[in-house]
Design an enzyme around this catalytic site. Structure first.
Site, PDB file in Angstrom:
ATOM      1  CG  ASP A 114      -2.387   0.072   0.957  1.00 21.83           C
ATOM      2  OD1 ASP A 114      -2.582   0.290  -0.366  1.00 21.83           O
ATOM      3  OD2 ASP A 114      -3.162   0.302   1.893  1.00 21.83           O
ATOM      4  CG  ASP A 116      -0.885  -8.847  10.154  1.00 22.38           C
ATOM      5  OD1 ASP A 116      -1.561  -8.593   9.196  1.00 22.38           O
ATOM      6  OD2 ASP A 116      -0.973  -8.493  11.221  1.00 22.38           O
ATOM      7  CG  ASP A 125       4.902  -7.940  11.819  1.00 25.48           C
ATOM      8  OD1 ASP A 125       3.786  -8.663  11.454  1.00 25.48           O
ATOM      9  OD2 ASP A 125       4.815  -7.670  12.920  1.00 25.48           O
ATOM     10  CG  ASP A 161      -9.397  -8.547  12.499  1.00 27.96           C
ATOM     11  OD1 ASP A 161     -10.262  -8.102  13.057  1.00 27.96           O
ATOM     12  OD2 ASP A 161      -8.378  -8.589  12.407  1.00 27.96           O
TER      13      ASP A 161
END
Lengths: 854, 264
Positions: free
Chosen positions: A321, A368, A370, A465
């Site tokens: 993004d 995600d 990470d 979510d």
């Protein structure tokens, strides 16, 4: 003019030196000696000068002056002592905990234990004999029988309803029967005895028993509280009293919902995939990123790309993004898809929704950026979808290999379960039983068709979510939760970040509660409604917690009787309720959250989530999405004053309240000493919690940018001369590896040594150099890492299917009393840290003044 | 007694090194071990410190079946019994024909000569005979294969191995067999590729233990030392320990199976 003075000075100095028989640049002590004493005869030692020099050295040492200091320094030191480091009162917990195990055994068992050793020995001997005589109970078998029996009963029509109705009636009678105080105490003792016995029995039956007893005791308390304690004498009393009462109502609702939610954790096991990989479905892996560093994203992408799945059926996409050129280049170089978009609305949800129509996989795995997946992630999770066509989501736990702020600042990493472990260890598993496990944004697989049916990831709230899975559930889809750690990531770094993240969750959950309330609307079962609303209501704890933290002041300051009852009857009802509920909770959650730790976690966050939840409750559209940053450095230990301000205020409030209470007791202003004592104990409890909260805000030093992640895998060292050494990797950090050697070795820094790691039957060798070598601990840094080597390294470390298998072994079981003392100790340490930080602040204030003036 | 033959289709694969190491490690695991040098090169004896070939040995029995051969066994410092091949020239029966001819003829005529010989060795408990061989194909290797209960095929990760493997496998057909890669260097891409290839073609017959290359092994030989005892923490020693444990387990399983078979 100046040069004239300087020249005059030099002339004077030279002439005086000549007069005294000295070198012009002799030290000051010699000058002083010559002024008072005759020069020595030739061949003799210059005793006065030597004596003067040694005296000068002594004085320098005493006054703490460095040699060659000017006259001004000497003069100042004669009157002011030098600044020295103030001793810190707060203990270094990291050191303490390392020593504690040994120390405790020494102190307690060594001293007291040695006196009672004979007694203990005899007692345990006879206890063992008795145990051998007594028939052993096979609890597992017994609970199996119970299950079969209840399943048999289940088949009879109406019987279940009848039993439940009967239980309800008995429960109501139990809760509403008035008892004398003494009888109420005896009832408490009986229930307590049953609880203590049931605690020792494994299995789910005793857990149910403990929970039902806790419910009954809570019911009695609620009945008593509602009927007996709500008559107030004045309007202010009534107002404050009802505020307290409503805060309690909230806790009761959450308590009962919580019991319902976690009564039967499902413990789902991974389902096998069909043997022929050709029949496995296609999967897209989405890795959304926004502003994270490339170094954070690289391991995730490489690990995702090497997951065990047919090559042609797995496609990894980096959803950037931030539209960054280096990300595009990286994605191209490792052969993963790169997707970016023009406008950046709806943050992560928008990012994923933008990618949805651009990819074709039947399933979508989301990580995600990470969260590094293991190679077995897809093979573990995908079986569920193939076994159950209505399944739309499989969620796995978020596992963190670095300590969160609580764990770091109190050094409880791997010692006390962290905040998240209750959720991923128990609550999601409990939800799963009611088909209410929800999506947590990462480490999950979604089925494309249902996701598209609900319009992609929900964008109305900031917790997209949970909202997405709520929409899926409303459509009648099922979700599954697998409590198998298949991915791991970094925890938030500082308390401020941690708080920021929780604020986002709290706000998002409140938004869902407002705009798509799970209690209303169609498509959900009763228990799904309860599970979802508890997940949301849980985040409303801010206001009730603050009320409890401030409430003792109402009586101690203003003498308001907000709780209209005798102190003795409070003991008869409140204490049993709290005690039994605590025992039941310790039984249900003990493995995932130690007793009293919820109080600490909530006290720290309460103030900060009050405003976001309230605002979101009033108007769900307020507020923005904020991203938590990870991977930072904390150089010096410091107290985060801004974040601890509200706690300091509450702390002062409770402290003064205790002082006022003492005053009232000492000067006899009151006819109710028991009530004062009770409120003071309450305030003391609050002080402990607040002290701990302030202590958490003291950020411990965190030196390394690259986290050292504990990771135990076998490794081989290959030395340049061709010798090999079998050893184990201890920890991993980006760019290096900590290795535990089987024997002490002397390796010099910079020496080249290759490290071979294995992934199943395949070895990979990585060129490296020694960074440090102390005893059996060796640190190496990898050299000349190509993209391919990097990828292999990830496969051999984070990507290993067994990388996180052992995380549950690290969990320490709960011991309520021990946990209580630990929390009290934390509160105490918090106060010491606060004192240290205050003194530091004063110091820095003064030193800045003097520097500015000087 | 279980007989394990170590064979390979290329020279220098590490048969003898592995024989010595495994013999010592199995002995340390409590097995009675006899290392049999079925190799006219006398390499195994060199590993045990004999710088001249032993005069008497298998060859004495081969050339003069009546001669007593039980005194030819030697004992290594690790407690392993060594049955050397012996010196064919010293055992010449005075005949003018070259002893090699006689040996080859005898071995070809009696394919079970070695097996019968080993059967006459009586050692207690779960004893193991490890047979070192010259590079396959040779008459000695054929004898060893005929005598073996288990064949340990040693594979050096070299291209030649891949070329000769199909014929070796054909020769081993029907024998319980395990393939072990020896001298593996993870840093060499060629080694890794060959290993992948071997694993693909051999499947489960390929042992999951791969012996890593270690320069300590030739150095230990040069110093007349036991490598596994001298460098116990080296990866190669770990790998050999693993393989020895597996073999010990195999021997134990065979023993149980034969007991079960005998009882039924």
């Amino acid at each position: 003019m100046a040069s004239l003075i300087a020249r005059a000075k030099i002339y004077l100095r030279h002439s005086t030196a000549q007069g005294l028989g000295l070198e012009p640049d002799a030290p000051a002590s010699t000058w002083l000696a010559r002024l008072l004493f005759q020069p020595p005869r030739t061949g003799r030692r210059d005793l006065p000068a030597l004596w003067m020099a040694s005296l000068g050295g002594h004085l320098e040492h005493e006054l703490g002056i460095a040699g060659e200091s000017g006259f001004g320094v000497w003069l100042r030191r004669l009157f002011f002592r030098p600044r020295h480091r103030r001793a810190r009162l707060a203990a270094n917990l990291r050191l303490q905990h390392r020593e504690r195990k040994r120390a405790r055994r020494r102190a307690l068992l060594g001293k007291v234990g040695s006196w009672f050793k004979p007694v203990y020995g005899v007692a345990s001997h006879y206890g063992e004999l008795l145990r051998q005589r007594l028939p052993g109970v096979d609890w597992d078998k017994l609970s199996d029988h119970a299950h079969r029996f209840s399943a048999g009963i289940d088949r009879l029509p109406y019987l279940k309803k009848l039993i439940l109705l009967l239980a309800l009636v008995i429960g109501l009678v139990f809760c509403t029967t008035p008892l004398q105080l003494g009888e109420q105490f005896r009832l408490f003792l009986c229930v307590w005895l049953v609880m203590v016995l049931a605690r020792r029995v494994p299995g789910r039956g005793p857990t149910m028993l403990m929970v039902s007893l806790a419910v009954l005791m809570a019911g009695r308390y609620i009945w008593w509280r509602t009927t007996q304690t709500l008559n107030f004498n004045s309007v202010p009393e009534a107002i404050v009293g009802y505020i307290l009462y409503s805060a309690e109502i909230y806790t009761w609702i959450v308590l009962f919902f919580g019991y319902a939610q976690t009564i039967w954790p499902l413990n789902r096991k991974p389902r096998p995939l069909p043997p022929d990989p050709a029949s496995w479905p296609t999967v897209d892996v989405y890795i959304p990123t926004y502003n994270e560093a490339l170094s954070v994203v690289v391991p995730t992408v490489l690990a995702a790309n090497s997951m065990d799945w047919p090559r042609e059926k797995l496609r990894v996409y980096l959803l950037d993004d931030g539209s960054r050129e280096d990300f595009r280049a990286f994605a191209e170089s490792v052969g993963v898809g790169y997707l970016t978009r023009e406008e950046h609305n709806h943050a992560k949800a928008g990012n994923i929704n933008h990618a949805l129509p651009l990819t074709q996989g039947e399933y979508i795995a989301i990580f995600d950026c990470d969260h590094i997946p293991t190679r077995s992630f897809l093979q573990t999770t995908m079986g569920e979808f193939l076994a159950d066509p209505k399944c739309a989501l499989v969620q796995t736990p978020h596992h963190f290999f670095s300590p969160d702020p609580f764990e770091r600042n109190y050094d409880t990493f791997h010692r006390v379960p962290n905040e998240g472990s209750l959720f991923y260890g128990l609550i999601q598993d409990g939800n799963d039983f009611w088909n209410a496990a929800f999506f947590c944004g990462s480490c999950a697989v979604l089925k494309r068709a249902p996701l598209e049916e609900v319009g992609g990831i929900a964008v109305e709230t900031v917790t997209e979510d949970a909202h997405t899975s709520l929409k899926l559930h409303r459509r009648g889809y099922r979700t599954a939760y697998l409590r198998v750690v298949q991915a791991a990531g970094l925890a938030t770094d500082s308390l401020a970040d941690h708080v920021g993240q929780r604020i986002r969750w709290a706000r998002g959950m409140t938004q869902i509660f407002r705009i798509d309330n799970p209690l209303l609307g169609k498509g959900l079962t009763f228990f799904q409604r309860i599970c979802y609303s508890n997940a949301m209501l849980h985040f409303f704890y801010g206001i009730p917690r603050l009320i409890f933290l401030a409430m003792p002041c109402a009586y101690l300051y203003f003498g308001l009787h907000v709780f209209n009852a005798q102190a003795i009857s409070v003991f008869a009802y409140v204490v049993p309720y709290l005690f039994i509920a605590g025992l039941a909770n310790s039984r249900i959650q003990g493995q995932y959250r130690h007793s009293f730790w919820a109080e600490i976690y909530e006290s720290v966050l309460a103030w900060y989530i009050v405003l976001p939840t309230t605002l979101a409750f009033i108007n769900p559209r307020l507020g923005k999405f904020n991203v938590t940053s990870k991977g930072g450095v904390i150089k010096e230990q410091y107290l985060d004053w801004t974040i601890s301000k509200p706690y300091l205020f509450l702390l002062a409030l409770n402290l003064v309240a205790i002082l006022v209470g003492f005053g009232k007791l000492l000067f006899g202003y009151t006819g109710e000493p028991a009530t004062i004592w009770m409120n003071m104990v309450w305030a003391m409890f609050n002080l402990t919690m607040l002290g701990a909260a302030v202590g958490v805000a003291t950020e411990a030093r965190q030196i390394r940018v690259a986290h050292h992640i504990p990771l135990r895998v076998p490794a081989t060292l290959v030395f340049p001369d061709g010798r090999t050494l079998a050893c184990h990797a201890e920890n991993y950090s980006t760019g290096g590896l900590g290795i535990l050697l089987p024997l002490e070795m002397r390796l010099t820094k910079g020496e080249a040594v290759d490290v071979a790691l294995s992934r199943g039957p395949v070895d990979y060798q990585f060129p490296a150099v020694v960074v440090r070598c102390r005893g059996v601990h060796l640190g190496v840094r990898f050299e000349q890492m190509t993209q391919e080597k990097e990828s292999q390294l990830i496969e051999c470390t984070f990507g290993r299917a067994d990388a996180w298998v052992r995380w549950q072994e690290q969990l320490v079981p709960d011991a309520p009393l021990h946990s209580f003392f630990e929390v009290v100790d934390m509160g105490y340490q918090g106060f010491l840290r606060l004192y240290d930080a205050c003194m530091d602040a004063i110091d820095s204030l003064f030193s800045r003044r003097t520097r500015e003036s000087g | 007694m279980k007989t394990i033959a170590l064979v390979s289709s290329t020279g220098g694969a590490g048969r003898t090194t592995l024989t010595v190491a495994l013999a010592g490690l199995l002995k340390a695991r409590g097995h009675a071990v006899v290392a049999i040098e079925c190799d006219p090169g006398n390499v195994l004896a060199t590993h045990y410190g004999l710088h001249q070939p032993a005069r008497a040995g298998l060859v004495s029995h081969l050339l003069a079946p009546a001669a007593p051969w039980r005194d030819t066994a030697l004992q290594g410092d690790d407690g392993v019994l060594l049955l050397p091949w012996g010196d064919a020239a010293a055992n010449g029966q005075g005949g003018d024909a070259s002893p090699e001819m006689a040996i080859a003829t005898r071995l070809l005529q009696e394919p079970h000569w070695l097996r019968d010989l080993i059967a006459r060795i009586d050692l207690p408990g779960r004893a193991v005979a490890l047979v070192d061989t010259p590079a396959w194909p040779s008459v000695q290797t054929t004898q060893a294969l005929a005598a073996a209960d288990l064949v340990l095929a040693v594979l050096a990760p070299e291209p030649l191995v891949c070329a000769t493997l199909p014929r070796l496998r054909a020769a081993l057909a029907g024998k319980p067999c395990v393939f072990v890669a020896n001298g593996v260097m993870p840093g060499r891409q060629l080694h890794m590729d060959i290993l992948t290839l071997l694993r693909a073609s051999l499947g489960t017959a390929m042992s999951s233990y791969r012996i890593h290359a270690d320069t300590g092994i030739p150095e230990a030989l040069a110093r007349d030392e036991d490598f596994c005892r001298g460098a116990p923490h080296s990866q190669a020693a770990h790998d050999m320990q693993g393989l020895a444990s597996w073999l010990a387990g195999w021997v134990a399983r065979q023993g149980e199976a034969s007991i079960a078979g005998g009882a039924s």
